[in-house]
Design a protein around this motif. Structure first.
Motif, mmCIF file in Angstrom:
data_model
loop_
_atom_site.group_PDB
_atom_site.id
_atom_site.type_symbol
_atom_site.label_atom_id
_atom_site.label_comp_id
_atom_site.label_asym_id
_atom_site.label_seq_id
_atom_site.Cartn_x
_atom_site.Cartn_y
_atom_site.Cartn_z
ATOM 1 N N SER A 244 0.815 -1.210 0.000
ATOM 2 C CA SER A 244 0.000 0.000 0.000
ATOM 3 C C SER A 244 0.852 1.265 0.000
ATOM 4 N N LYS A 245 1.945 1.262 0.733
ATOM 5 C CA LYS A 245 2.781 2.468 0.815
ATOM 6 C C LYS A 245 3.834 2.530 -0.292
ATOM 7 N N SER A 246 4.150 1.359 -0.903
ATOM 8 C CA SER A 246 5.280 1.296 -1.830
ATOM 9 C C SER A 246 4.885 1.457 -3.291
ATOM 10 N N LEU A 247 3.692 0.998 -3.649
ATOM 11 C CA LEU A 247 3.246 1.049 -5.038
ATOM 12 C C LEU A 247 2.223 2.163 -5.211
ATOM 13 N N LEU A 248 2.108 2.669 -6.432
ATOM 14 C CA LEU A 248 1.167 3.757 -6.711
ATOM 15 C C LEU A 248 -0.084 3.235 -7.418
ATOM 16 N N TYR A 249 0.072 2.812 -8.681
ATOM 17 C CA TYR A 249 -1.061 2.315 -9.461
ATOM 18 C C TYR A 249 -0.645 1.089 -10.261
ATOM 19 N N SER A 250 -1.597 0.195 -10.448
ATOM 20 C CA SER A 250 -1.477 -0.844 -11.470
ATOM 21 C C SER A 250 -2.601 -0.619 -12.466
ATOM 22 N N GLY A 251 -2.275 -0.745 -13.745
ATOM 23 C CA GLY A 251 -3.289 -0.690 -14.790
ATOM 24 C C GLY A 251 -3.171 -1.947 -15.630
ATOM 25 N N VAL A 252 -4.261 -2.702 -15.760
ATOM 26 C CA VAL A 252 -4.211 -3.964 -16.494
ATOM 27 C C VAL A 252 -5.423 -4.075 -17.419
ATOM 28 N N SER A 253 -5.229 -4.794 -18.526
ATOM 29 C CA SER A 253 -6.316 -5.063 -19.465
ATOM 30 C C SER A 253 -6.771 -6.501 -19.297
ATOM 31 N N LEU A 254 -8.070 -6.714 -19.364
ATOM 32 C CA LEU A 254 -8.665 -8.036 -19.151
ATOM 33 C C LEU A 254 -8.858 -8.759 -20.471
ATOM 34 N N SER A 255 -8.492 -10.044 -20.475
ATOM 35 C CA SER A 255 -8.792 -10.902 -21.615
ATOM 36 C C SER A 255 -9.205 -12.272 -21.105
ATOM 37 N N LEU A 256 -10.066 -12.962 -21.861
ATOM 38 C CA LEU A 256 -10.609 -14.258 -21.471
ATOM 39 C C LEU A 256 -10.333 -15.289 -22.560
ATOM 40 N N THR A 257 -10.202 -16.557 -22.147
ATOM 41 C CA THR A 257 -10.087 -17.650 -23.113
ATOM 42 C C THR A 257 -11.200 -18.646 -22.856
ATOM 43 N N LEU A 261 -9.226 -19.437 -18.687
ATOM 44 C CA LEU A 261 -8.100 -18.622 -18.238
ATOM 45 C C LEU A 261 -8.500 -17.145 -18.273
ATOM 46 N N ILE A 262 -8.303 -16.461 -17.162
ATOM 47 C CA ILE A 262 -8.609 -15.036 -17.051
ATOM 48 C C ILE A 262 -7.287 -14.300 -16.861
ATOM 49 N N SER A 263 -6.932 -13.427 -17.807
ATOM 50 C CA SER A 263 -5.628 -12.747 -17.784
ATOM 51 C C SER A 263 -5.801 -11.248 -17.638
ATOM 52 N N LEU A 264 -5.007 -10.667 -16.755
ATOM 53 C CA LEU A 264 -4.930 -9.224 -16.576
ATOM 54 C C LEU A 264 -3.463 -8.841 -16.736
ATOM 55 N N GLU A 265 -3.158 -8.072 -17.774
ATOM 56 C CA GLU A 265 -1.765 -7.717 -18.041
ATOM 57 C C GLU A 265 -1.635 -6.214 -18.256
ATOM 58 N N GLY A 266 -0.577 -5.638 -17.689
ATOM 59 C CA GLY A 266 -0.384 -4.200 -17.837
ATOM 60 C C GLY A 266 0.865 -3.717 -17.140
ATOM 61 N N ARG A 267 0.737 -2.580 -16.410
ATOM 62 C CA ARG A 267 1.901 -1.897 -15.833
ATOM 63 C C ARG A 267 1.621 -1.510 -14.375
ATOM 64 N N THR A 268 2.713 -1.345 -13.600
ATOM 65 C CA THR A 268 2.634 -0.881 -12.213
ATOM 66 C C THR A 268 3.779 0.086 -11.974
ATOM 67 N N ASN A 269 3.507 1.192 -11.268
ATOM 68 C CA ASN A 269 4.608 2.094 -10.928
ATOM 69 C C ASN A 269 4.845 2.127 -9.422
ATOM 70 N N VAL A 270 6.073 2.519 -9.075
ATOM 71 C CA VAL A 270 6.557 2.474 -7.695
ATOM 72 C C VAL A 270 6.644 3.877 -7.130
ATOM 73 N N ASN A 271 6.368 3.997 -5.847
ATOM 74 C CA ASN A 271 6.487 5.274 -5.153
ATOM 75 C C ASN A 271 7.968 5.567 -4.898
ATOM 76 N N ASP A 272 8.538 6.456 -5.673
ATOM 77 C CA ASP A 272 9.967 6.768 -5.563
ATOM 78 C C ASP A 272 10.306 7.611 -4.342
ATOM 79 N N THR A 273 9.294 8.112 -3.662
ATOM 80 C CA THR A 273 9.553 8.950 -2.489
ATOM 81 C C THR A 273 9.703 8.121 -1.220
ATOM 82 N N VAL A 274 9.463 6.807 -1.327
ATOM 83 C CA VAL A 274 9.533 5.932 -0.148
ATOM 84 C C VAL A 274 10.562 4.833 -0.395
ATOM 85 N N ASN A 275 11.537 4.703 0.509
ATOM 86 C CA ASN A 275 12.463 3.574 0.444
ATOM 87 C C ASN A 275 11.729 2.337 0.957
#
Length: 655
Positions: A244-257, A261-275
C-alpha cells in the motif's frame, strides 16, 4: 466481479432510459473525461467501452455459468436474461448504451464496508430531450422518485419500496453518475471541480500504457488497498501494508479464453519517495524463479523475490532500513554485537552464499489440527559453500549459547537449529519477523528455514516422493503464462488457501468463505507477477477456472499422498494384540508433530488440556514407548518406536 456485474446491469439499463431524461439540466458544450468524476479515494476502477458486448462475452464463460449456481448470482439471472432480450428487441437501447463508456469505482465509505460508484458517458445522448417518461416506465411503480439539490446539481433518489434500497442518480455534463451510497455521488460531484486521480501524472502514465482494444481496463490504487482489506481482516497484514505504501497504481487489461483462463496484463509504478522493499526490488535486477521445484504441492501461497544477486539486494535493502534513523542505529549496534559475540561475519558467512532468489512459503499442514506451515527458502549459488558456512554458524552458536540441540539426520537430509532469537528480523527487517530461532535444512540447491522442524520434515518427505509443485501438471501448465525471471512472483493455490485463511480473517468473512467455498476454489490458481521494465513493472495477474468437483478430487489426492507416512493400525473390538502387518480395516493413529527436536519427550493435548498422545524423542525422531489416549484419559493405543519406525507388537483398546 459479482457486485460489479449486478450493478452494471442496473446502471446500464437505467442509462438507456435516462439519457437526456433530465433535459432541463444545463449541459455545456464539449465532453468531460469520465475519470475526472472518480473520487480520489477509489480502491480500484473498472473501465469499458463496450459494456453490452462484454456482458455477452462474460455470460458465455464456463466460470460465469458456474457462478450462476450461487444464490447471490442466481438472483442476477433474470436481470441478465431481461437485458439480453432488451438489447435484441430494442435497437434504440443498443445504440444508446452498447457503445457507451462505463466506469465502476470501489470506495470505502465507512469502516469495514465499501460500495461502488457508476459513471456512464452518454456523450451527445445527454442532450436528448423527452425521454423522462421512458425512464419512469423502466423504473416501474415499485420505485418512489424524489429530487434534491447538491451544490447546484440535482440528485434523484430512486427508493425501491420492496428492497428498501435507494439508488442515487445525477447528471454532470455528459455523464450519468449513480450509486447506492449517496456520499459517493456527492464526492463525484465535488471531484468534478478539483479532479485528483485524473490529473495525477502517475495515473496518467499507467492509463496510457494499457488503453487498447481488450475487454476492459482495471486500475488499482494502492493508497487505499490496506483499508479495503480491512473489510475482511481484523488485523493489518505487513505484506499488504508494504504494498500500500510502496506502489502507486497498477493498470491492467482483461482478456478471457474459452478454457477458463482469465488474464490481466499491464503496468505498475513504484512510489519513488519511499524507500521500500518494492523500490529495493526495482533497483536489484531480476532473477529466475525456481522455488516450485522444492515447494510442496500442499503449498497455499508463495511469495518469491528475484534479483541479480543477493548482495545487491541487501545493499538496497540497507537503504530501506535507514528510513527510520533511530531504529537503524539500534540495528547496526545489535548486528555488531551479534557478530562480535558469535565470532562471525553476517556478510561473509550468511549473505555470501545466497543466489538470486528468496521465497516465503505457506503450506497447509499434513495434519488438520496443526497450524499452517511456514518456511523461508534461499537459493544458494553453491550449495556446498552454503552448507560449509551454515555449519560454521551453527558451531559458533553452540559454543557461545547454552543450546543442547544436536544435528539430526532425516532421510539423508540434516536438520539443524539456530538458537538466536530475532536473527532474521535483525538482518532483513520486519518483513521477516515470523522466524524466531529457526530450524534449517538443505533441499536441492535451497537452504530452508522454519520455526517448526516438522515443517522441514514434511517438505523433505514431499520432495523425496516427488510431491512438489514443479511435478504437478496443472501448476506447470499455469506457470507457462508467466515470465521465468521476475522481481516478484506471488502464487496462490486457492483450494488449499481456503483451508488456511481462518488464521488471518475475521469471523464474518470466515462464515462467508465457508458458505461459498465452491465459488472461491473454482478459481484454483492465481498468480501475480512484477517484472521491472524501464521505470515501471510489467504486471501480470492470471487465474484459472476449474470445475469444483475436479478441484476437490485433486485436493483429496494430494492429501492421500501426504498422509501415506501416517501410521495406521487394524481396528479391533477387544484388548488383543496384533502385528502391524495385519490387513484388517485400519484406523488412524494420532501423528505426533515434533515442534522441538531437542526434547526428550513430546506430548500433544486435546483442546481441554488432556493428553492426546505422547512418545519419547531421540535425535529428533520418535524413539520409545508411544501412548495415545481417549479424551476420558483412558489408553487407546500403546506401542513402541525405534528411530521413527513402529516396532514390535502394538495394542489398541476400545473405549
Amino acid at each position: 466481479m459479482g457486485k460489479y456485474i449486478k450493478w452494471f446491469l442496473i446502471v446500464a439499463t437505467l442509462a438507456a432510459g435516462a439519457a437526456g431524461a433530465f433535459y432541463f439540466f444545463v449541459v455545456p458544450e464539449g465532453n468531460l473525461n469520465s475519470i475526472y468524476l472518480v473520487p480520489k479515494d477509489a480502491i480500484y476502477v473498472i473501465e469499458t467501452d463496450q459494456p453490452i458486448e462484454n456482458w455477452k462475452d462474460i455470460s458465455k464463460q464456463k466460470w460465469w455459468k458456474h457462478l450462476r449456481k450461487n444464490d447471490y448470482f442466481a438472483d442476477l439471472t433474470a436481470s441478465a436474461n431481461g437485458l439480453d432480450s432488451m438489447v435484441q428487441n430494442n435497437e434504440f437501447l443498443f445504440e444508446l448504451v452498447g457503445s457507451r463508456k462505463l466506469m465502476v469505482s470501489a470506495h470505502n465509505y465507512k469502516k469495514k464496508d465499501y460500495d461502488f460508484l457508476y459513471i456512464v458517458d452518454l456523450e451527445k445522448a445527454s442532450k436528448l430531450a423527452g425521454v423522462q417518461n421512458y425512464l419512469k416506465k423502466m423504473i416501474g411503480s415499485g420505485f418512489r422518485v424524489t429530487d434534491r439539490d447538491y451544490h447546484g446539481y440535482s440528485i434523484s433518489e430512486l427508493y425501491d419500496t420492496e428492497t428498501r434500497e435507494t439508488l442515487y442518480l445525477s447528471f454532470v455534463t455528459n455523464h450519468l453518475i449513480a450509486s447506492y451510497t449517496h456520499t459517493l455521488v456527492e464526492n463525484s460531484i465535488d471531484q468534478f471541480n478539483e479532479p485528483v486521480i485524473g490529473r495525477d501524472l502517475n495515473f496518467i502514465d499507467i492509463k496510457r500504457g494499457v488503453e487498447g482494444e481488450d475487454m476492459c481496463q482495471i486500475y488499482l490504487h494502492y493508497d487505499f488497498l490496506d483499508e479495503y482489506l480491512g473489510c475482511y481482516m481484523d488485523e493489518s497484514n505487513e505484506y499488504m501494508d508494504e504494498m500500500s505504501k510502496s506502489l502507486l497504481y497498477s493498470g491492467v487489461s482483461l482478456s478471457l479464453t474459452d478454457d477458463g483462463l482469465i488474464s490481466l496484463e499491464g503496468r505498475t509504478n513504484v512510489n519513488d519517495t519511499v524507500n521500500s522493499y518494492f523500490r529495493c526490488m526495482a533497483n536489484s535486477g531480476k532473477g529466475k524463479i525456481a522455488v516450485q521445484k522444492i515447494a510442496s504441492n500442499r503449498t497455499a501461497t508463495i511469495m518469491a523475490l528475484g534479483f541479480d544477486s543477493f548482495s545487491k539486494f541487501y545493499e538496497n535493502l540497507d537503504e530501506v532500513l535507514k528510513q527510520n534513523p533511530k531504529e537503524y542505529v539500534e540495528y547496526e549496534k545489535n548486528m555488531k554485537m551479534l557478530e562480535k559475540f558469535l565470532g562471525i561475519s553476517i556478510k561473509d558467512n550468511f549473505f555470501s552464499w545466497i543466489g538470486d532468489e528468496l521465497a516465503i512459503i505457506n503450506s497447509e499442514p499434513v495434519h488438520k489440527n496443526k497450524q499452517n506451515e511456514f518456511a523461508l527458502a534461499f537459493k544458494a549459488d553453491d550449495i556446498d559453500d552454503a552448507k560449509e558456512n551454515m555449519a560454521f554458524l551453527s558451531a559458533q552458536i553452540r559454543k557461545r549459547t547454552p543450546t543442547r540441540f544436536k544435528e539430526v539426520n532425516y532421510k539423508g537430509h540434516t536438520i539443524n537449529y539456530l538458537s538466536v532469537k530475532g536473527l532474521f528480523k535483525a538482518m532483513l527487517g520486519k518483513m521477516f519477523n515470523k522466524l524466531e530461532k529457526p530450524y534449517f535444512t538443505f533441499i536441492d540447491d535451497y537452504v530452508i528455514f522454519s520455526n517448526h522442524p516438522q515443517t522441514l520434515k514434511n517438505m523433505i518427505d514431499d520432495y523425496l516422493e516427488g510431491n512438489t509443485l514443479q511435478r504437478t501438471e496443472d501448476f506447470e501448465e499455469f506457470y507457462k503464462q508467466f515470465n521465468s525471471t521476475s522481481n516478484l512472483f506471488f502464487y496462490v493455490n486457492t483450494p488449499i488457501l481456503h483451508g488456511n485463511l481462518n488464521e488471518f480473517i475475521d469471523i464474518e468473512t470466515q462464515s462467508s468463505l465457508k458458505k461459498n467455498k465452491e465459488f472461491m476454489v473454482c478459481f484454483s490458481q492465481i498468480g501475480f507477477q512484477l517484472t521491472k521494465d524501464g521505470d515501471e513493472f510489467d504486471t501480470k495477474i492470471i487465474t484459472q477456472f476449474e470445475d469444483p468437483n475436479e478441484v476437490q478430487t485433486e485436493l483429496e489426492q494430494i492429501f492421500a499422498i501426504s498422509m501415506k507416512a501416517e501410521e495406521v493400525l487394524p481396528e479391533i473390538n477387544n484388548n488383543i494384540s496384533l502385528e502391524p502387518t495385519s490387513t484388517e480395516t485400519p484406523i488412524e493413529i494420532a501423528e505426533i508433530q515434533l515442534d522441538d527436536l531437542s526434547r526428550k519427550k513430546q506430548v500433544d493435548e486435546y483442546d481441554n488440556g488432556q493428553p492426546k498422545a505422547e512418545v519419547g524423542i531421540k535425535n529428533g525422531m520418535k524413539h520409545g514407548t508411544y501412548y495415545e489416549y481417549f479424551e476420558s484419559g483412558d489408553i487407546r493405543v500403546k506401542g513402541k518406536y525405534k528411530e521413527d519406525e513402529r516396532v514390535g507388537t502394538w495394542r489398541l483398546y476400545d473405549s
